[in-house]
Design a protein around this motif. Structure first.
Motif, PDB file in Angstrom:
ATOM      1  N   GLN A   1       0.822  -1.195   0.000  1.00 30.25           N
ATOM      2  CA  GLN A   1       0.000   0.000   0.000  1.00 30.25           C
ATOM      3  C   GLN A   1       0.865   1.257   0.000  1.00 30.25           C
ATOM      4  OE1 GLN A   1      -3.009  -0.223  -1.056  1.00 30.25           O
ATOM      5  NE2 GLN A   1      -4.208   0.498   0.669  1.00 30.25           N
ATOM      6  N   VAL A   2       0.398   2.293  -0.668  1.00 25.71           N
ATOM      7  CA  VAL A   2       1.061   3.587  -0.698  1.00 25.71           C
ATOM      8  C   VAL A   2       0.040   4.648  -0.302  1.00 25.71           C
ATOM      9  CG1 VAL A   2       2.200   5.302  -2.146  1.00 25.71           C
ATOM     10  CG2 VAL A   2       2.676   2.875  -2.504  1.00 25.71           C
ATOM     11  N   GLN A   3       0.426   5.508   0.614  1.00 24.81           N
ATOM     12  CA  GLN A   3      -0.420   6.636   0.991  1.00 24.81           C
ATOM     13  C   GLN A   3       0.187   7.904   0.410  1.00 24.81           C
ATOM     14  OE1 GLN A   3       0.738   4.414   3.676  1.00 24.81           O
ATOM     15  NE2 GLN A   3      -1.010   3.215   2.978  1.00 24.81           N
ATOM     16  N   LEU A   4      -0.658   8.713  -0.190  1.00 24.13           N
ATOM     17  CA  LEU A   4      -0.220   9.954  -0.826  1.00 24.13           C
ATOM     18  C   LEU A   4      -0.998  11.127  -0.247  1.00 24.13           C
ATOM     19  CD1 LEU A   4      -0.265   8.715  -4.531  1.00 24.13           C
ATOM     20  CD2 LEU A   4       1.712   8.844  -3.029  1.00 24.13           C
ATOM     21  N   VAL A   5      -0.286  12.178   0.112  1.00 23.82           N
ATOM     22  CA  VAL A   5      -0.927  13.370   0.664  1.00 23.82           C
ATOM     23  C   VAL A   5      -0.413  14.588  -0.098  1.00 23.82           C
ATOM     24  CG1 VAL A   5      -1.292  14.798   2.689  1.00 23.82           C
ATOM     25  CG2 VAL A   5      -1.133  12.307   2.928  1.00 23.82           C
ATOM     26  N   GLU A   6      -1.342  15.255  -0.775  1.00 20.09           N
ATOM     27  CA  GLU A   6      -0.983  16.456  -1.516  1.00 20.09           C
ATOM     28  C   GLU A   6      -1.125  17.697  -0.645  1.00 20.09           C
ATOM     29  OE1 GLU A   6      -3.442  13.941  -4.572  1.00 20.09           O
ATOM     30  OE2 GLU A   6      -3.538  14.452  -2.444  1.00 20.09           O
ATOM     31  N   SER A   7      -0.358  18.709  -0.970  1.00 12.81           N
ATOM     32  CA  SER A   7      -0.478  20.006  -0.303  1.00 12.81           C
ATOM     33  C   SER A   7       0.023  21.086  -1.250  1.00 12.81           C
ATOM     34  CB  SER A   7       0.316  20.026   1.008  1.00 12.81           C
ATOM     35  OG  SER A   7       1.691  19.817   0.749  1.00 12.81           O
ATOM     36  N   GLY A  15      -0.999  34.305 -14.062  1.00  7.11           N
ATOM     37  CA  GLY A  15       0.389  34.695 -14.208  1.00  7.11           C
ATOM     38  C   GLY A  15       1.247  34.344 -13.008  1.00  7.11           C
ATOM     39  N   GLY A  16       0.606  33.945 -11.928  1.00  7.82           N
ATOM     40  CA  GLY A  16       1.322  33.607 -10.709  1.00  7.82           C
ATOM     41  C   GLY A  16       1.839  32.185 -10.696  1.00  7.82           C
ATOM     42  N   SER A  17       2.390  31.797  -9.539  1.00 11.89           N
ATOM     43  CA  SER A  17       3.012  30.486  -9.385  1.00 11.89           C
ATOM     44  C   SER A  17       2.541  29.803  -8.110  1.00 11.89           C
ATOM     45  CB  SER A  17       4.534  30.626  -9.326  1.00 11.89           C
ATOM     46  OG  SER A  17       5.049  31.202 -10.503  1.00 11.89           O
ATOM     47  N   LEU A  18       2.583  28.493  -8.143  1.00 10.06           N
ATOM     48  CA  LEU A  18       2.318  27.655  -6.974  1.00 10.06           C
ATOM     49  C   LEU A  18       3.204  26.432  -7.070  1.00 10.06           C
ATOM     50  CD1 LEU A  18      -1.585  27.446  -6.545  1.00 10.06           C
ATOM     51  CD2 LEU A  18       0.035  28.457  -4.937  1.00 10.06           C
ATOM     52  N   ARG A  19       3.535  25.877  -5.919  1.00 10.88           N
ATOM     53  CA  ARG A  19       4.227  24.596  -5.905  1.00 10.88           C
ATOM     54  C   ARG A  19       3.412  23.597  -5.104  1.00 10.88           C
ATOM     55  NH1 ARG A  19      10.108  22.586  -3.606  1.00 10.88           N
ATOM     56  NH2 ARG A  19       9.043  22.797  -1.597  1.00 10.88           N
ATOM     57  N   LEU A  20       3.059  22.518  -5.754  1.00 12.06           N
ATOM     58  CA  LEU A  20       2.345  21.435  -5.101  1.00 12.06           C
ATOM     59  C   LEU A  20       3.330  20.385  -4.627  1.00 12.06           C
ATOM     60  CD1 LEU A  20      -0.617  20.917  -7.602  1.00 12.06           C
ATOM     61  CD2 LEU A  20      -0.403  22.563  -5.729  1.00 12.06           C
ATOM     62  N   SER A  21       2.995  19.762  -3.507  1.00 13.48           N
ATOM     63  CA  SER A  21       3.812  18.680  -2.962  1.00 13.48           C
ATOM     64  C   SER A  21       2.963  17.439  -2.797  1.00 13.48           C
ATOM     65  CB  SER A  21       4.404  19.076  -1.613  1.00 13.48           C
ATOM     66  OG  SER A  21       5.231  20.217  -1.721  1.00 13.48           O
ATOM     67  N   CYS A  22       3.603  16.293  -2.944  1.00 10.65           N
ATOM     68  CA  CYS A  22       2.937  15.008  -2.738  1.00 10.65           C
ATOM     69  C   CYS A  22       3.853  14.145  -1.876  1.00 10.65           C
ATOM     70  CB  CYS A  22       2.660  14.336  -4.064  1.00 10.65           C
ATOM     71  SG  CYS A  22       2.006  12.651  -3.927  1.00 10.65           S
ATOM     72  N   ALA A  23       3.476  13.961  -0.632  1.00 13.61           N
ATOM     73  CA  ALA A  23       4.256  13.150   0.297  1.00 13.61           C
ATOM     74  C   ALA A  23       3.759  11.724   0.258  1.00 13.61           C
ATOM     75  CB  ALA A  23       4.145  13.715   1.706  1.00 13.61           C
ATOM     76  N   ALA A  24       4.681  10.790   0.085  1.00 11.93           N
ATOM     77  CA  ALA A  24       4.329   9.379  -0.041  1.00 11.93           C
ATOM     78  C   ALA A  24       4.854   8.586   1.147  1.00 11.93           C
ATOM     79  CB  ALA A  24       4.900   8.817  -1.335  1.00 11.93           C
ATOM     80  N   ASP A 105      -1.750   3.222  -9.677  1.00 15.52           N
ATOM     81  CA  ASP A 105      -2.123   2.262  -8.648  1.00 15.52           C
ATOM     82  C   ASP A 105      -2.676   2.935  -7.398  1.00 15.52           C
ATOM     83  OD1 ASP A 105       0.718   0.778  -9.913  1.00 15.52           O
ATOM     84  OD2 ASP A 105      -1.189  -0.305  -9.873  1.00 15.52           O
ATOM     85  N   TYR A 106      -2.177   4.111  -7.088  1.00 13.05           N
ATOM     86  CA  TYR A 106      -2.580   4.797  -5.854  1.00 13.05           C
ATOM     87  C   TYR A 106      -2.817   6.279  -6.149  1.00 13.05           C
ATOM     88  CZ  TYR A 106      -0.452   0.595  -3.933  1.00 13.05           C
ATOM     89  OH  TYR A 106      -0.133  -0.711  -3.663  1.00 13.05           O
ATOM     90  N   TRP A 107      -3.851   6.824  -5.497  1.00 11.91           N
ATOM     91  CA  TRP A 107      -4.199   8.234  -5.662  1.00 11.91           C
ATOM     92  C   TRP A 107      -4.190   8.950  -4.324  1.00 11.91           C
ATOM     93  CZ3 TRP A 107      -4.676  10.364 -10.356  1.00 11.91           C
ATOM     94  CH2 TRP A 107      -5.010   9.553 -11.449  1.00 11.91           C
ATOM     95  N   GLY A 108      -3.850  10.229  -4.375  1.00 10.09           N
ATOM     96  CA  GLY A 108      -4.036  11.071  -3.213  1.00 10.09           C
ATOM     97  C   GLY A 108      -5.439  11.638  -3.199  1.00 10.09           C
ATOM     98  N   GLN A 109      -5.727  12.453  -2.192  1.00  8.90           N
ATOM     99  CA  GLN A 109      -7.062  13.012  -2.029  1.00  8.90           C
ATOM    100  C   GLN A 109      -7.284  14.263  -2.877  1.00  8.90           C
ATOM    101  OE1 GLN A 109      -8.562  10.318  -0.654  1.00  8.90           O
ATOM    102  NE2 GLN A 109      -9.747  11.711   0.604  1.00  8.90           N
TER     103      GLN A 109
END
Length: 117
Positions: A1-7, A15-24, A105-109
């Motif tokens: 099993q893999v758990q994924l958490v996005e933030s 025109g702006g920027s964002l950085r997404l993270s995915c902790a596994a 195989d695995y998705w975050g929320q």
């Protein structure tokens, strides 16, 4: 099993920027292919970017040159740096992990990205 958490989602001006993270967690991260996908209201979930276990990457044409996917195996985290954001980039962004070739195989929320014009 893999758990994924996005933030990292939020509201940004066009025109702006964002950085997404995915902790596994739950499996050797370095062996996973990691991808980002997005789903806008009323639309199908679509591919955005992927980075494989060796660091090779690919992007949807709509984000090439604006988004960059990366990974830090020491932190078990994948990232999506988004720049020059457009209103049409607004969606829920999902992180997906693939153990081999084929479907995710695995998705975050998911994490919401909103872009104001």
């Amino acid at each position: 099993q893999v758990q994924l958490v996005e933030s990292g989602g939020g509201l940004v001006q066009a025109g702006g920027s964002l950085r997404l993270s995915c902790a596994a967690s739950g499996r050797t991260f370095s062996s996973l292919n990691m991808g980002w996908y997005r789903q806008a209201p009323g639309k199908e979930r679509e591919f955005v970017a992927v980075i494989n276990w060796s660091g090779g990457s690919d992007y949807a044409d709509s984000v090439k040159g604006r988004f960059t996917i990366s990974r830090d195996n020491a932190k078990n985290t994948a990232y999506l740096q988004m720049s020059s954001l457009k209103p049409e980039d607004a969606a829920i962004y999902y992180c997906g992990a693939t153990c081999g070739l084929g479907a995710v195989d695995y998705w975050g929320q998911g994490t919401q990205v909103a872009v104001s014009s």
